[in-house]
Design a protein around this motif. Structure first.
Motif, PDB file in Angstrom:
ATOM      1  N   UNK A   1       0.822  -1.208   0.000  1.00  0.00           N
ATOM      2  CA  UNK A   1       0.000   0.000   0.000  1.00  0.00           C
ATOM      3  C   UNK A   1       0.860   1.263   0.000  1.00  0.00           C
ATOM      4  N   UNK A   2       2.160   1.054   0.196  1.00  0.00           N
ATOM      5  CA  UNK A   2       3.135   2.129   0.248  1.00  0.00           C
ATOM      6  C   UNK A   2       2.864   3.111   1.389  1.00  0.00           C
ATOM      7  N   UNK A   3       2.458   2.559   2.490  1.00  0.00           N
ATOM      8  CA  UNK A   3       2.291   3.350   3.713  1.00  0.00           C
ATOM      9  C   UNK A   3       3.473   3.011   4.610  1.00  0.00           C
ATOM     10  N   UNK A   4       4.572   3.738   4.369  1.00  0.00           N
ATOM     11  CA  UNK A   4       5.851   3.332   4.944  1.00  0.00           C
ATOM     12  C   UNK A   4       5.893   3.478   6.464  1.00  0.00           C
ATOM     13  N   UNK A   5       5.309   4.533   6.994  1.00  0.00           N
ATOM     14  CA  UNK A   5       5.322   4.715   8.455  1.00  0.00           C
ATOM     15  C   UNK A   5       4.614   3.551   9.151  1.00  0.00           C
ATOM     16  N   UNK A   6       3.475   3.164   8.605  1.00  0.00           N
ATOM     17  CA  UNK A   6       2.724   2.054   9.212  1.00  0.00           C
ATOM     18  C   UNK A   6       3.458   0.731   9.015  1.00  0.00           C
ATOM     19  N   UNK A   7       4.138   0.578   7.868  1.00  0.00           N
ATOM     20  CA  UNK A   7       4.921  -0.645   7.648  1.00  0.00           C
ATOM     21  C   UNK A   7       6.048  -0.743   8.666  1.00  0.00           C
ATOM     22  N   UNK A   8       6.690   0.402   8.952  1.00  0.00           N
ATOM     23  CA  UNK A   8       7.765   0.423   9.952  1.00  0.00           C
ATOM     24  C   UNK A   8       7.239   0.048  11.322  1.00  0.00           C
ATOM     25  N   UNK A   9       6.092   0.589  11.680  1.00  0.00           N
ATOM     26  CA  UNK A   9       5.498   0.277  12.984  1.00  0.00           C
ATOM     27  C   UNK A   9       5.162  -1.211  13.093  1.00  0.00           C
ATOM     28  N   UNK A  10       4.606  -1.774  12.027  1.00  0.00           N
ATOM     29  CA  UNK A  10       4.242  -3.194  12.045  1.00  0.00           C
ATOM     30  C   UNK A  10       5.470  -4.079  12.150  1.00  0.00           C
ATOM     31  N   UNK A  11       6.506  -3.742  11.398  1.00  0.00           N
ATOM     32  CA  UNK A  11       7.741  -4.529  11.450  1.00  0.00           C
ATOM     33  C   UNK A  11       8.370  -4.466  12.837  1.00  0.00           C
ATOM     34  N   UNK A  12       8.381  -3.285  13.435  1.00  0.00           N
ATOM     35  CA  UNK A  12       8.944  -3.144  14.784  1.00  0.00           C
ATOM     36  C   UNK A  12       8.133  -3.952  15.802  1.00  0.00           C
ATOM     37  N   UNK A  13       6.819  -3.975  15.629  1.00  0.00           N
ATOM     38  CA  UNK A  13       5.977  -4.757  16.544  1.00  0.00           C
ATOM     39  C   UNK A  13       6.303  -6.238  16.428  1.00  0.00           C
ATOM     40  N   UNK A  14       6.501  -6.707  15.190  1.00  0.00           N
ATOM     41  CA  UNK A  14       6.856  -8.114  14.995  1.00  0.00           C
ATOM     42  C   UNK A  14       8.212  -8.423  15.622  1.00  0.00           C
ATOM     43  N   UNK A  15       9.165  -7.525  15.461  1.00  0.00           N
ATOM     44  CA  UNK A  15      10.502  -7.748  16.012  1.00  0.00           C
ATOM     45  C   UNK A  15      10.530  -7.647  17.529  1.00  0.00           C
ATOM     46  N   UNK A  16       9.665  -6.841  18.073  1.00  0.00           N
ATOM     47  CA  UNK A  16       9.602  -6.741  19.528  1.00  0.00           C
ATOM     48  C   UNK A  16       9.162  -8.073  20.129  1.00  0.00           C
ATOM     49  N   UNK A  17       8.262  -8.725  19.442  1.00  0.00           N
ATOM     50  CA  UNK A  17       7.780 -10.024  19.917  1.00  0.00           C
ATOM     51  C   UNK A  17       8.742 -11.148  19.563  1.00  0.00           C
ATOM     52  N   UNK A  18       9.449 -10.984  18.439  1.00  0.00           N
ATOM     53  CA  UNK A  18      10.367 -12.034  17.977  1.00  0.00           C
ATOM     54  C   UNK A  18      11.621 -11.368  17.415  1.00  0.00           C
TER      55      UNK A  18
END
Length: 269
Positions: free
Chosen positions: A231-248
């Motif tokens: 969707x090219x929503x980079x800020x939200x993609x960054x937030x989602x990736x960080x959330x995944x990495x925080x858990x794993x």
């Protein structure tokens, strides 16, 4: 004749018909109920003779039922004056029949579940071999046969998703979720299928509904990030990736996603 004795006569009269249908439990219940009435009531000689004959005939009918012969090892017999002993034996007979019915029901459930598994595997194999029409038909027939099994419908949707049939997958997955909203594992699958179809806003709604319940699932956040990448929503993609990495923290694909989204964001500056 009292109303109770009339009821006992009626119950005894039903046993022959129940025996012909091999309905062992209802027959045993009817005989026990009628016998209990007879044991409680003061009977005249003619009534005792009549009910003794009716009870004896009922016992013979029940004892010869295939279901009773199969599951009850003891001989079911009756002699005039032995009503109490027969009553106790009927209690034991019903316990045996109830256990047999439970085992039969469990066996039928296992057979049904095996049939579902086999049909799902068959459809998956057909789709994997490129037999799209056959695979879709197998799934359609299966869900028609079990229309309120929403878990089954969801599994069918996952198979279609894996086969790349995204429109069909969305149809099955969303119907399954609508029918049984607590199937949390389907929200992500529905979101992925919708993302593949470019329906980003609807996909986002399913992912976010799932995230309300699956807050500790890193793969869900990774899939949300994939949506925002497309969707090219980079800020939200960054937030989602960080959330995944925080858990794993060792989630390598999420780490690559984060790097990619950050580089794309930098290009916009």
């Amino acid at each position: 004749m009292s109303d109770e004795l009339a009821n006992a006569r009626r119950q005894l009269g039903q046993i022959s018909s129940l025996a012909k249908q091999d309905k062992a439990m209802p027959a045993a219940q009817a005989l026990q109920s009628a016998l209990g009435i007879v044991l409680r009531q003061p009977l005249m000689k003619a009534e005792r003779m009549e009910f003794s004959e009716m009870i004896a005939n009922a016992v013979v009918a029940i004892a010869n039922m295939p279901r009773v012969r199969k599951h009850y090892a003891l001989a079911l017999t009756y002699e005039p004056g032995q009503g109490k002993a027969l009553y106790e034996q009927l209690v034991g007979l019903q316990e045996v029949l109830q256990q047999a019915e439970m085992e039969d029901a469990q066996a039928r459930m296992r057979e049904v579940e095996e049939r579902k598994r086999n049909a799902l595997n068959k459809a998956a194999d057909e789709l994997a071999r490129g037999q799209v029409v056959a695979g879709k038909a197998t799934l359609a027939m299966l869900v028609r046969e079990y229309p309120v099994d929403f878990i089954l419908r969801g599994r069918a949707g996952e198979i279609l998703l894996k086969a790349g049939l995204y429109e069909e997958a969305v149809e099955y997955l969303t119907a399954a979720i609508d029918g049984q909203p607590d199937m949390l594992f389907l929200y992500s699958a529905a979101g992925i299928a919708l993302r593949k179809l470019g329906k980003f806003d609807i996909a986002e709604s399913y992912f976010l509904r799932g995230s309300q319940y699956l807050r500790n699932e890193p793969n869900l956040y990774f899939n949300i990030g994939r949506l925002y990448i497309d969707w090219q929503k980079w800020d939200k993609a960054i937030m989602a990736a960080k959330a995944a990495l925080q858990l794993k923290p060792d989630f390598e694909e999420a780490r690559k996603m984060l790097d990619y989204a950050e580089k794309q964001k930098e290009k916009l500056v």
